[in-house]
Design a protein around this motif. Sequence first.
Motif, mmCIF file in Angstrom:
data_model
loop_
_atom_site.group_PDB
_atom_site.id
_atom_site.type_symbol
_atom_site.label_atom_id
_atom_site.label_comp_id
_atom_site.label_asym_id
_atom_site.label_seq_id
_atom_site.Cartn_x
_atom_site.Cartn_y
_atom_site.Cartn_z
ATOM 1 N N GLU A 257 -1.619 -25.951 25.204
ATOM 2 C CA GLU A 257 -1.626 -27.341 25.649
ATOM 3 C C GLU A 257 -2.153 -28.266 24.561
ATOM 4 O OE1 GLU A 257 -3.810 -27.500 29.261
ATOM 5 O OE2 GLU A 257 -2.376 -26.262 30.380
ATOM 6 N N ASN A 258 -2.279 -27.727 23.350
ATOM 7 C CA ASN A 258 -2.720 -28.482 22.174
ATOM 8 C C ASN A 258 -4.171 -28.939 22.274
ATOM 9 O OD1 ASN A 258 -1.967 -29.187 19.575
ATOM 10 N ND2 ASN A 258 -1.493 -31.297 20.130
ATOM 11 N N ASN A 259 -4.988 -28.212 23.054
ATOM 12 C CA ASN A 259 -6.423 -28.479 23.098
ATOM 13 C C ASN A 259 -7.092 -27.770 21.926
ATOM 14 O OD1 ASN A 259 -6.409 -29.930 25.633
ATOM 15 N ND2 ASN A 259 -6.019 -27.957 26.612
ATOM 16 N N SER A 260 -7.869 -28.506 21.156
ATOM 17 C CA SER A 260 -8.554 -27.933 20.003
ATOM 18 C C SER A 260 -9.770 -27.139 20.467
ATOM 19 C CB SER A 260 -8.992 -29.046 19.043
ATOM 20 O OG SER A 260 -9.671 -28.500 17.932
ATOM 21 N N LEU A 261 -9.804 -25.854 20.144
ATOM 22 C CA LEU A 261 -10.899 -24.971 20.542
ATOM 23 C C LEU A 261 -11.877 -24.713 19.414
ATOM 24 C CD1 LEU A 261 -8.848 -22.318 22.555
ATOM 25 C CD2 LEU A 261 -9.950 -24.384 23.408
ATOM 26 N N ARG A 262 -11.376 -24.752 18.194
ATOM 27 C CA ARG A 262 -12.243 -24.476 17.054
ATOM 28 C C ARG A 262 -11.598 -25.043 15.801
ATOM 29 N NH1 ARG A 262 -17.441 -21.745 16.806
ATOM 30 N NH2 ARG A 262 -17.914 -21.746 14.596
ATOM 31 N N SER A 263 -12.418 -25.611 14.916
ATOM 32 C CA SER A 263 -11.907 -26.136 13.657
ATOM 33 C C SER A 263 -12.999 -26.026 12.604
ATOM 34 C CB SER A 263 -11.477 -27.597 13.814
ATOM 35 O OG SER A 263 -11.013 -28.123 12.584
ATOM 36 N N GLN A 264 -12.660 -25.441 11.468
ATOM 37 C CA GLN A 264 -13.641 -25.262 10.403
ATOM 38 C C GLN A 264 -12.956 -25.434 9.058
ATOM 39 O OE1 GLN A 264 -16.187 -21.962 11.068
ATOM 40 N NE2 GLN A 264 -17.205 -22.081 9.084
ATOM 41 N N ARG A 265 -13.517 -26.307 8.220
ATOM 42 C CA ARG A 265 -12.932 -26.622 6.927
ATOM 43 C C ARG A 265 -13.503 -25.728 5.834
ATOM 44 N NH1 ARG A 265 -10.524 -31.145 5.342
ATOM 45 N NH2 ARG A 265 -11.819 -31.147 3.441
ATOM 46 N N ASP A 266 -12.658 -25.451 4.850
ATOM 47 C CA ASP A 266 -13.057 -24.810 3.605
ATOM 48 C C ASP A 266 -13.865 -23.525 3.848
ATOM 49 O OD1 ASP A 266 -13.154 -24.454 0.918
ATOM 50 O OD2 ASP A 266 -14.753 -25.905 0.546
ATOM 51 N N ILE A 267 -13.284 -22.586 4.556
ATOM 52 C CA ILE A 267 -13.973 -21.328 4.818
ATOM 53 C C ILE A 267 -13.797 -20.392 3.619
ATOM 54 C CG2 ILE A 267 -13.663 -21.550 7.302
ATOM 55 C CD1 ILE A 267 -11.438 -19.473 7.113
ATOM 56 N N SER A 268 -14.699 -19.447 3.474
ATOM 57 C CA SER A 268 -14.618 -18.450 2.401
ATOM 58 C C SER A 268 -15.416 -17.232 2.817
ATOM 59 C CB SER A 268 -15.157 -19.025 1.079
ATOM 60 O OG SER A 268 -16.513 -19.396 1.224
ATOM 61 N N ASN A 269 -15.180 -16.129 2.096
ATOM 62 C CA ASN A 269 -15.859 -14.868 2.361
ATOM 63 C C ASN A 269 -15.631 -14.436 3.809
ATOM 64 O OD1 ASN A 269 -16.849 -14.707 -0.316
ATOM 65 N ND2 ASN A 269 -18.455 -16.160 0.212
ATOM 66 N N GLU A 270 -16.704 -14.173 4.566
ATOM 67 C CA GLU A 270 -16.553 -13.678 5.935
ATOM 68 C C GLU A 270 -17.140 -14.674 6.922
ATOM 69 O OE1 GLU A 270 -17.932 -9.862 8.707
ATOM 70 O OE2 GLU A 270 -17.717 -9.641 6.534
ATOM 71 N N VAL A 271 -16.366 -14.997 7.949
ATOM 72 C CA VAL A 271 -16.786 -15.932 8.987
ATOM 73 C C VAL A 271 -16.557 -15.264 10.337
ATOM 74 C CG1 VAL A 271 -16.423 -18.194 10.019
ATOM 75 C CG2 VAL A 271 -16.189 -17.915 7.545
ATOM 76 N N SER A 272 -17.564 -15.288 11.210
ATOM 77 C CA SER A 272 -17.456 -14.690 12.539
ATOM 78 C C SER A 272 -17.898 -15.696 13.594
ATOM 79 C CB SER A 272 -18.322 -13.426 12.646
ATOM 80 O OG SER A 272 -17.894 -12.441 11.727
ATOM 81 N N PHE A 273 -17.210 -15.710 14.706
ATOM 82 C CA PHE A 273 -17.563 -16.597 15.814
ATOM 83 C C PHE A 273 -16.861 -16.108 17.067
ATOM 84 C CE2 PHE A 273 -14.018 -18.291 13.418
ATOM 85 C CZ PHE A 273 -13.060 -18.502 14.394
ATOM 86 N N MET A 274 -17.230 -16.687 18.210
ATOM 87 C CA MET A 274 -16.571 -16.347 19.463
ATOM 88 C C MET A 274 -16.337 -17.616 20.265
ATOM 89 S SD MET A 274 -19.605 -14.552 21.671
ATOM 90 C CE MET A 274 -21.154 -15.396 22.007
ATOM 91 N N PHE A 275 -15.323 -17.582 21.134
ATOM 92 C CA PHE A 275 -14.980 -18.735 21.946
ATOM 93 C C PHE A 275 -14.210 -18.240 23.163
ATOM 94 C CE2 PHE A 275 -11.501 -17.927 19.106
ATOM 95 C CZ PHE A 275 -10.363 -18.169 19.856
ATOM 96 N N THR A 276 -13.913 -19.161 24.081
ATOM 97 C CA THR A 276 -13.124 -18.855 25.262
ATOM 98 C C THR A 276 -12.054 -19.917 25.414
ATOM 99 O OG1 THR A 276 -14.452 -20.193 26.778
ATOM 100 C CG2 THR A 276 -15.200 -17.952 26.366
ATOM 101 N N ASN A 277 -11.114 -19.662 26.329
ATOM 102 C CA ASN A 277 -10.175 -20.736 26.629
ATOM 103 C C ASN A 277 -10.835 -21.740 27.571
ATOM 104 O OD1 ASN A 277 -9.825 -19.921 29.374
ATOM 105 N ND2 ASN A 277 -8.318 -18.400 28.737
ATOM 106 N N LEU A 278 -10.218 -22.886 27.722
ATOM 107 C CA LEU A 278 -10.851 -23.970 28.472
ATOM 108 C C LEU A 278 -10.908 -23.694 29.963
ATOM 109 C CD1 LEU A 278 -9.424 -27.114 26.650
ATOM 110 C CD2 LEU A 278 -11.584 -25.929 26.287
ATOM 111 N N ASN A 279 -10.180 -22.687 30.451
ATOM 112 C CA ASN A 279 -10.211 -22.366 31.873
ATOM 113 C C ASN A 279 -11.387 -21.476 32.248
ATOM 114 O OD1 ASN A 279 -7.654 -23.660 32.513
ATOM 115 N ND2 ASN A 279 -6.702 -22.006 31.344
ATOM 116 N N ASN A 280 -12.107 -20.956 31.251
ATOM 117 C CA ASN A 280 -13.231 -20.077 31.516
ATOM 118 C C ASN A 280 -14.412 -20.886 32.042
ATOM 119 O OD1 ASN A 280 -15.604 -18.369 31.122
ATOM 120 N ND2 ASN A 280 -14.207 -17.031 30.006
#
Length: 303
Positions: free
Chosen positions: A76-99
Amino acid sequence: MSVLCVLFALFPTPSHALGLTIHPTKVGDKSGYSSRENLRNCVSYPTVKDDIILVTVKSGDKVNKQFLNLIIFDDENNSLRSQRDISNEVSFMFTNLNNPKSGAVQEQEGEVGKRSNPEQNIINQDISQANADPNHINELINSNKGKSMINICFDNLYADKSWSFHPEPKDVELYVDIKNLTTIQQTNYNNYAQYFNSLKKQQNGNKKDGEEKEEQNKEFTQQDFEDEIKFLKTELDNVIVNLQNSEMILQNLMEQEFKLRDVNEAIFSEYTKASVVIIACTILFGLVQLIYFRCYLKKRKVL
């Protein structure tokens, strides 16, 4: 939230690992940016409302004059995560908006050591409801309500437009692990029994081989797992106490060594002074004797 993170740490599920090559796109070229219409550099996963998505991205070192952006949005084009200029290792967690725990997961990400009682009560209620009614899990998964397609996308952008600059594609490793109540509830504790075999042998002591085999073939339950964890915690506490005692002993030894060093330096200093005085006195008395004998011999007209 802390209970959820502990469950994830103790009960891992298989992760989806993918290798992607992200081709460069010029800054300002909107047609090359990731979107619902352009999923060339995206990986999509279907999720339901009880899913929590854990993502690890390994992108290596930064490329000069280029930057890699990470964008995550749903169908539905809802932005859940956005991160600029990543490098090396990046870890994160998220859910959909219905959770129902979506905001809590996004807000508490990375704060594993912090406890939140309202979130813990929600998780405990979900798990108890799933235990009481096994059909509840199937209803959550198979129901159309709460389903959402998650798109994990990358944009490899460059701003240098000179003729001598040659943008490079970027290789990315993407690890995605989607967890829900089903994967948590269907934990086979027998998979963890092998890690406690050595401890059981120490506890069994001089038991017969038949008794040991019988205990090894016994079902390894959640209660057994918790008992073994408590035993390990006790052993670790003892190790910590012993290490603290060893540290105190080492500190005392170091203090004694410092005192002995100071005494040794003081003795050496006094010995050096005494040696210099003795040598000086020996030379002085020798010269006095030489002068006396010379004068005596001259007086006697021997010299």
